[in-house]
Design a protein around this motif. Structure first.
Motif, PDB file in Angstrom:
ATOM      1  N   ALA A   1     -34.130  -0.091  51.756  1.00  0.00           N
ATOM      2  CA  ALA A   1     -35.132   0.957  51.576  1.00  0.00           C
ATOM      3  C   ALA A   1     -35.058   1.503  50.159  1.00  0.00           C
ATOM      4  O   ALA A   1     -34.028   1.393  49.489  1.00  0.00           O
ATOM      5  CB  ALA A   1     -34.920   2.091  52.582  1.00  0.00           C
ATOM      6  N   PHE A   2     -36.159   2.121  49.738  1.00  0.00           N
ATOM      7  CA  PHE A   2     -36.225   2.716  48.407  1.00  0.00           C
ATOM      8  C   PHE A   2     -37.090   3.966  48.461  1.00  0.00           C
ATOM      9  O   PHE A   2     -38.112   3.998  49.162  1.00  0.00           O
ATOM     10  CB  PHE A   2     -36.819   1.715  47.413  1.00  0.00           C
ATOM     11  CG  PHE A   2     -36.934   2.237  46.014  1.00  0.00           C
ATOM     12  CD1 PHE A   2     -38.142   2.711  45.523  1.00  0.00           C
ATOM     13  CD2 PHE A   2     -35.828   2.249  45.181  1.00  0.00           C
ATOM     14  CE1 PHE A   2     -38.247   3.192  44.231  1.00  0.00           C
ATOM     15  CE2 PHE A   2     -35.925   2.731  43.890  1.00  0.00           C
ATOM     16  CZ  PHE A   2     -37.138   3.202  43.411  1.00  0.00           C
TER      17      PHE A   2
ATOM     18  N   TYR B   1     -39.737  -0.207  52.434  1.00  0.00           N
ATOM     19  CA  TYR B   1     -38.735  -0.720  53.371  1.00  0.00           C
ATOM     20  C   TYR B   1     -38.786  -2.234  53.470  1.00  0.00           C
ATOM     21  O   TYR B   1     -39.850  -2.838  53.325  1.00  0.00           O
ATOM     22  CB  TYR B   1     -38.976  -0.129  54.764  1.00  0.00           C
ATOM     23  CG  TYR B   1     -38.887   1.377  54.784  1.00  0.00           C
ATOM     24  CD1 TYR B   1     -40.011   2.167  54.634  1.00  0.00           C
ATOM     25  CD2 TYR B   1     -37.643   2.010  54.952  1.00  0.00           C
ATOM     26  CE1 TYR B   1     -39.920   3.545  54.637  1.00  0.00           C
ATOM     27  CE2 TYR B   1     -37.557   3.392  54.956  1.00  0.00           C
ATOM     28  CZ  TYR B   1     -38.698   4.151  54.790  1.00  0.00           C
ATOM     29  OH  TYR B   1     -38.600   5.522  54.788  1.00  0.00           O
ATOM     30  N   ALA B   2     -37.636  -2.801  53.776  1.00  0.00           N
ATOM     31  CA  ALA B   2     -37.597  -4.208  54.143  1.00  0.00           C
ATOM     32  C   ALA B   2     -38.290  -4.381  55.483  1.00  0.00           C
ATOM     33  O   ALA B   2     -38.243  -3.497  56.346  1.00  0.00           O
ATOM     34  CB  ALA B   2     -36.146  -4.681  54.228  1.00  0.00           C
TER      35      ALA B   2
ATOM     36  N   GLY C   1     -40.135   0.880  60.606  1.00  0.00           N
ATOM     37  CA  GLY C   1     -40.320   1.512  61.903  1.00  0.00           C
ATOM     38  C   GLY C   1     -39.033   2.006  62.528  1.00  0.00           C
ATOM     39  O   GLY C   1     -39.074   2.776  63.493  1.00  0.00           O
ATOM     40  N   ARG C   2     -37.876   1.575  62.005  1.00  0.00           N
ATOM     41  CA  ARG C   2     -36.584   2.020  62.551  1.00  0.00           C
ATOM     42  C   ARG C   2     -35.796   2.858  61.553  1.00  0.00           C
ATOM     43  O   ARG C   2     -35.038   3.734  61.944  1.00  0.00           O
ATOM     44  CB  ARG C   2     -35.741   0.818  62.963  1.00  0.00           C
ATOM     45  CG  ARG C   2     -36.367  -0.056  64.026  1.00  0.00           C
ATOM     46  CD  ARG C   2     -35.375  -1.079  64.551  1.00  0.00           C
ATOM     47  NE  ARG C   2     -34.948  -2.000  63.513  1.00  0.00           N
ATOM     48  CZ  ARG C   2     -33.662  -2.189  63.179  1.00  0.00           C
ATOM     49  NH1 ARG C   2     -32.694  -1.512  63.791  1.00  0.00           N
ATOM     50  NH2 ARG C   2     -33.337  -3.067  62.237  1.00  0.00           N
TER      51      ARG C   2
ATOM     52  N   GLN D   1     -32.000   7.572  57.606  1.00  0.00           N
ATOM     53  CA  GLN D   1     -31.970   7.733  59.058  1.00  0.00           C
ATOM     54  C   GLN D   1     -32.197   6.360  59.681  1.00  0.00           C
ATOM     55  O   GLN D   1     -33.216   5.708  59.376  1.00  0.00           O
ATOM     56  CB  GLN D   1     -33.064   8.706  59.505  1.00  0.00           C
ATOM     57  CG  GLN D   1     -33.162   8.884  61.004  1.00  0.00           C
ATOM     58  CD  GLN D   1     -31.968   9.610  61.594  1.00  0.00           C
ATOM     59  OE1 GLN D   1     -31.469  10.568  61.013  1.00  0.00           O
ATOM     60  NE2 GLN D   1     -31.499   9.152  62.746  1.00  0.00           N
ATOM     61  N   ILE D   2     -31.252   5.939  60.518  1.00  0.00           N
ATOM     62  CA  ILE D   2     -31.375   4.620  61.109  1.00  0.00           C
ATOM     63  C   ILE D   2     -31.382   4.764  62.623  1.00  0.00           C
ATOM     64  O   ILE D   2     -30.436   5.280  63.207  1.00  0.00           O
ATOM     65  CB  ILE D   2     -30.274   3.663  60.604  1.00  0.00           C
ATOM     66  CG1 ILE D   2     -28.885   4.313  60.629  1.00  0.00           C
ATOM     67  CG2 ILE D   2     -30.578   3.226  59.198  1.00  0.00           C
ATOM     68  CD1 ILE D   2     -27.782   3.406  60.109  1.00  0.00           C
ATOM     69  N   ASN D   3     -32.441   4.315  63.240  1.00  0.00           N
ATOM     70  CA  ASN D   3     -32.651   4.424  64.679  1.00  0.00           C
ATOM     71  C   ASN D   3     -32.735   3.050  65.319  1.00  0.00           C
ATOM     72  O   ASN D   3     -32.890   2.039  64.629  1.00  0.00           O
ATOM     73  CB  ASN D   3     -33.948   5.188  64.962  1.00  0.00           C
ATOM     74  CG  ASN D   3     -33.933   6.595  64.419  1.00  0.00           C
ATOM     75  OD1 ASN D   3     -32.888   7.263  64.388  1.00  0.00           O
ATOM     76  ND2 ASN D   3     -35.085   7.082  63.989  1.00  0.00           N
ATOM     77  N   SER D   4     -32.641   3.041  66.646  1.00  0.00           N
ATOM     78  CA  SER D   4     -32.764   1.778  67.403  1.00  0.00           C
ATOM     79  C   SER D   4     -31.886   0.696  66.797  1.00  0.00           C
ATOM     80  O   SER D   4     -32.332  -0.434  66.561  1.00  0.00           O
ATOM     81  CB  SER D   4     -34.227   1.323  67.440  1.00  0.00           C
ATOM     82  OG  SER D   4     -35.055   2.311  67.990  1.00  0.00           O
TER      83      SER D   4
END
Length: 122
Positions: free
Chosen positions: A49-50, A60-61, A66-67, A82-85
């Motif tokens: 991400a940047f 984002y890559a 979305g996550r 923030q990293i989800n899922s």
């Protein structure tokens, strides 16, 4: 000179969440675009991400869209991821970088932190 210190990594189950932080020293933090990268054992460091200097734009890559969400607080010299899922394949050491040299998706930055380990169990 900018010094970067990541924190917030850990062991989490698949589907869980973490928030990584990258604290920067120095008064020029807002002068730098900030990137997040990750490196798994035996693999090259890859773009995640940047966020631009004032936080107006983020990139984002495809693998994390979305996550993952990146943001920054220039008043406190900190950038967040923030990293989800979370998935087992997200397991890696996560690094923040300041000041991309050209394409922000390439791991060529002026400054790097020491990294924080994220391990996702299935």
């Amino acid at each position: 000179q900018v010094q970067l210190v990541e924190s917030g990594g850990g062991l989490v189950q698949a589907g869980g969440s973490l928030r990584l932080s990258c604290a920067a020293s120095g008064r020029t933090f807002s002068s730098y675009g900030m990137g997040w990268f990750r490196q798994a054992p035996g693999k090259e460091r890859e773009f995640v991400a940047f966020v631009t200097r004032r936080g107006a734009s983020t990139y984002y890559a495809d693998s994390v869209k979305g996550r993952f969400t990146t943001s920054r607080d220039n008043a406190n010299n900190t950038v967040y991821l923030q990293i989800n899922s979370l998935k087992p394949e997200d397991t890696a050491v996560y690094y923040c970088g300041a000041g991309p040299k050209g394409d922000y998706r390439l791991p060529r930055y002026d400054y790097w932190g020491q990294g924080t380990q994220v391990t996702v169990s299935s």
